[in-house]
Design an enzyme around this catalytic site. Structure first.
Site, PDB file in Angstrom:
ATOM      1  N   ASP A  30       0.753  -1.783  -0.322  1.00  0.00           N
ATOM      2  CA  ASP A  30      -0.395  -0.228   0.461  1.00  0.00           C
ATOM      3  C   ASP A  30       0.866   1.312   0.305  1.00  0.00           C
ATOM      4  O   ASP A  30       1.812   1.342   1.528  1.00  0.00           O
ATOM      5  CB  ASP A  30      -1.224   0.018   1.671  1.00  0.00           C
ATOM      6  CG  ASP A  30      -1.849   0.608   0.993  1.00  0.00           C
ATOM      7  OD1 ASP A  30      -1.801   2.231   1.005  1.00  0.00           O
ATOM      8  OD2 ASP A  30      -3.520   0.715   1.422  1.00  0.00           O
ATOM      9  N   ILE A  31       0.654   1.808  -0.688  1.00  0.00           N
ATOM     10  CA  ILE A  31       1.210   3.293  -0.994  1.00  0.00           C
ATOM     11  C   ILE A  31       1.639   3.830   0.237  1.00  0.00           C
ATOM     12  O   ILE A  31       2.122   4.754   0.851  1.00  0.00           O
ATOM     13  CB  ILE A  31       0.541   4.368  -2.049  1.00  0.00           C
ATOM     14  CG1 ILE A  31       2.076   4.973  -2.769  1.00  0.00           C
ATOM     15  CG2 ILE A  31      -0.046   4.956  -2.408  1.00  0.00           C
ATOM     16  CD1 ILE A  31       3.506   4.946  -2.984  1.00  0.00           C
ATOM     17  N   ASN A  86     -13.268  -3.519   2.828  1.00  0.00           N
ATOM     18  CA  ASN A  86     -14.186  -2.378   2.519  1.00  0.00           C
ATOM     19  C   ASN A  86     -15.062  -2.746   1.654  1.00  0.00           C
ATOM     20  O   ASN A  86     -13.715  -2.763   0.345  1.00  0.00           O
ATOM     21  CB  ASN A  86     -13.143  -0.987   2.804  1.00  0.00           C
ATOM     22  CG  ASN A  86     -12.677  -1.156   3.796  1.00  0.00           C
ATOM     23  OD1 ASN A  86     -13.011  -1.723   5.059  1.00  0.00           O
ATOM     24  ND2 ASN A  86     -11.405  -0.018   3.981  1.00  0.00           N
ATOM     25  N   GLN A  93     -14.307   2.619   2.053  1.00  0.00           N
ATOM     26  CA  GLN A  93     -13.532   1.279   0.646  1.00  0.00           C
ATOM     27  C   GLN A  93     -13.498   2.665  -0.612  1.00  0.00           C
ATOM     28  O   GLN A  93     -14.069   3.677  -0.854  1.00  0.00           O
ATOM     29  CB  GLN A  93     -14.674   0.990  -0.730  1.00  0.00           C
ATOM     30  CG  GLN A  93     -13.788   0.355  -1.393  1.00  0.00           C
ATOM     31  CD  GLN A  93     -15.037  -0.398  -2.367  1.00  0.00           C
ATOM     32  OE1 GLN A  93     -16.045  -1.081  -2.080  1.00  0.00           O
ATOM     33  NE2 GLN A  93     -14.013  -1.231  -3.158  1.00  0.00           N
ATOM     34  N   HIS A  99     -10.329  -5.482  -2.560  1.00  0.00           N
ATOM     35  CA  HIS A  99      -8.941  -5.590  -2.338  1.00  0.00           C
ATOM     36  C   HIS A  99      -9.161  -6.167  -0.652  1.00  0.00           C
ATOM     37  O   HIS A  99     -10.215  -5.771  -0.311  1.00  0.00           O
ATOM     38  CB  HIS A  99      -8.134  -4.840  -2.691  1.00  0.00           C
ATOM     39  CG  HIS A  99      -8.758  -2.943  -2.176  1.00  0.00           C
ATOM     40  ND1 HIS A  99      -9.536  -2.219  -2.420  1.00  0.00           N
ATOM     41  CD2 HIS A  99      -8.621  -2.535  -0.902  1.00  0.00           C
ATOM     42  CE1 HIS A  99      -9.797  -1.374  -1.996  1.00  0.00           C
ATOM     43  NE2 HIS A  99      -9.316  -1.183  -0.912  1.00  0.00           N
ATOM     44  N   PHE A 100      -8.217  -6.779  -0.545  1.00  0.00           N
ATOM     45  CA  PHE A 100      -7.603  -6.874   0.597  1.00  0.00           C
ATOM     46  C   PHE A 100      -6.578  -6.306   2.194  1.00  0.00           C
ATOM     47  O   PHE A 100      -5.530  -6.460   0.683  1.00  0.00           O
ATOM     48  CB  PHE A 100      -7.882  -8.567   0.986  1.00  0.00           C
ATOM     49  CG  PHE A 100      -9.066  -9.527   0.771  1.00  0.00           C
ATOM     50  CD1 PHE A 100      -9.073  -9.679   0.047  1.00  0.00           C
ATOM     51  CD2 PHE A 100      -9.686  -9.211   2.033  1.00  0.00           C
ATOM     52  CE1 PHE A 100     -10.627 -10.127  -0.583  1.00  0.00           C
ATOM     53  CE2 PHE A 100     -10.684 -10.882   1.540  1.00  0.00           C
ATOM     54  CZ  PHE A 100     -11.200 -10.375   0.952  1.00  0.00           C
ATOM     55  N   HIS A 101      -6.531  -5.960   2.535  1.00  0.00           N
ATOM     56  CA  HIS A 101      -5.550  -4.746   3.813  1.00  0.00           C
ATOM     57  C   HIS A 101      -5.341  -6.698   4.167  1.00  0.00           C
ATOM     58  O   HIS A 101      -5.322  -7.047   4.788  1.00  0.00           O
ATOM     59  CB  HIS A 101      -6.069  -3.705   4.090  1.00  0.00           C
ATOM     60  CG  HIS A 101      -6.574  -2.895   3.325  1.00  0.00           C
ATOM     61  ND1 HIS A 101      -5.663  -1.407   3.088  1.00  0.00           N
ATOM     62  CD2 HIS A 101      -7.839  -2.974   2.880  1.00  0.00           C
ATOM     63  CE1 HIS A 101      -6.585  -0.760   2.733  1.00  0.00           C
ATOM     64  NE2 HIS A 101      -8.055  -1.300   2.620  1.00  0.00           N
TER      65      HIS A 101
END
Ligand code: 5GP
Ligand code: ZN
Length: 139
Positions: A30-31, A86, A93, A99-101
């Site tokens: 993640d950025i 989310n 979201q 996407h999954f974090h």
């Protein structure tokens, strides 16, 4: 999807810090790192969120979530790991490609990781809980 930022990352049109890739899924840092090693896992096939995703695709993604979480666990040795996902803007979201974090947790977490919610064990009585379960079960 042409204007989807994660589709562009998967295609290489936008650079990313890739940590894993297979035929169906892609994982990258993640950025905006919530904690060291914060990683996103996405399906290569675009879908908006969990509710819209084909079960077979979802199975591929969650398998990659486990694999990447194990890779992070082995290398960074966090004290715990949260998996966060989310759905829809109201639930935070902001990118509308599933996407999954993977969020590694450390005893000395950098400031800002709030992951506590208020529980209300007495908000619904037994009758209300029974009716609620029936309502969902009958969907
Ligand atoms: P969401 O809020 O939709 O669950 O999470 C979206 C995540 O995507 C955010 O944590 C955000 O930092 C991350 N993100 C947004 N744009 C980019 C990008 O261009 N590259 C990467 N690596 N992450 C991004
Ligand atoms: Zn997409």
């Amino acid at each position: 999807m042409t204007d989807c930022i994660f589709c562009k990352i998967i295609s290489g049109a936008i650079p990313s810090y890739k940590v894993y890739e297979d035929a169906y899924t892609y994982a990258f840092l993640d950025i905006s790192q919530v904690a060291k090693g914060h990683t996103l896992v996405v399906p290569k096939k675009h879908s908006q969120d969990l509710l819209e995703t084909e079960p077979a695709v979802l199975a591929q993604v969650i398998t990659s979530v486990q694999k990447v979480a194990q890779m992070i666990d082995a290398t960074l040795q966090p004290d715990g790991i949260n998996i966060v996902q989310n759905n829809r803007a109201f639930a935070d979201q902001s990118v509308f490609h599933l996407h999954f974090h993977i969020m590694p947790r450390y005893q000395d977490d950098i400031d800002g990781f709030g992951y506590k919610w208020q529980t209300h064990s007495d908000a619904f009585d037994a009758d209300a809980m029974t009716a609620l379960a029936e309502q969902i079960k009958n969907a």
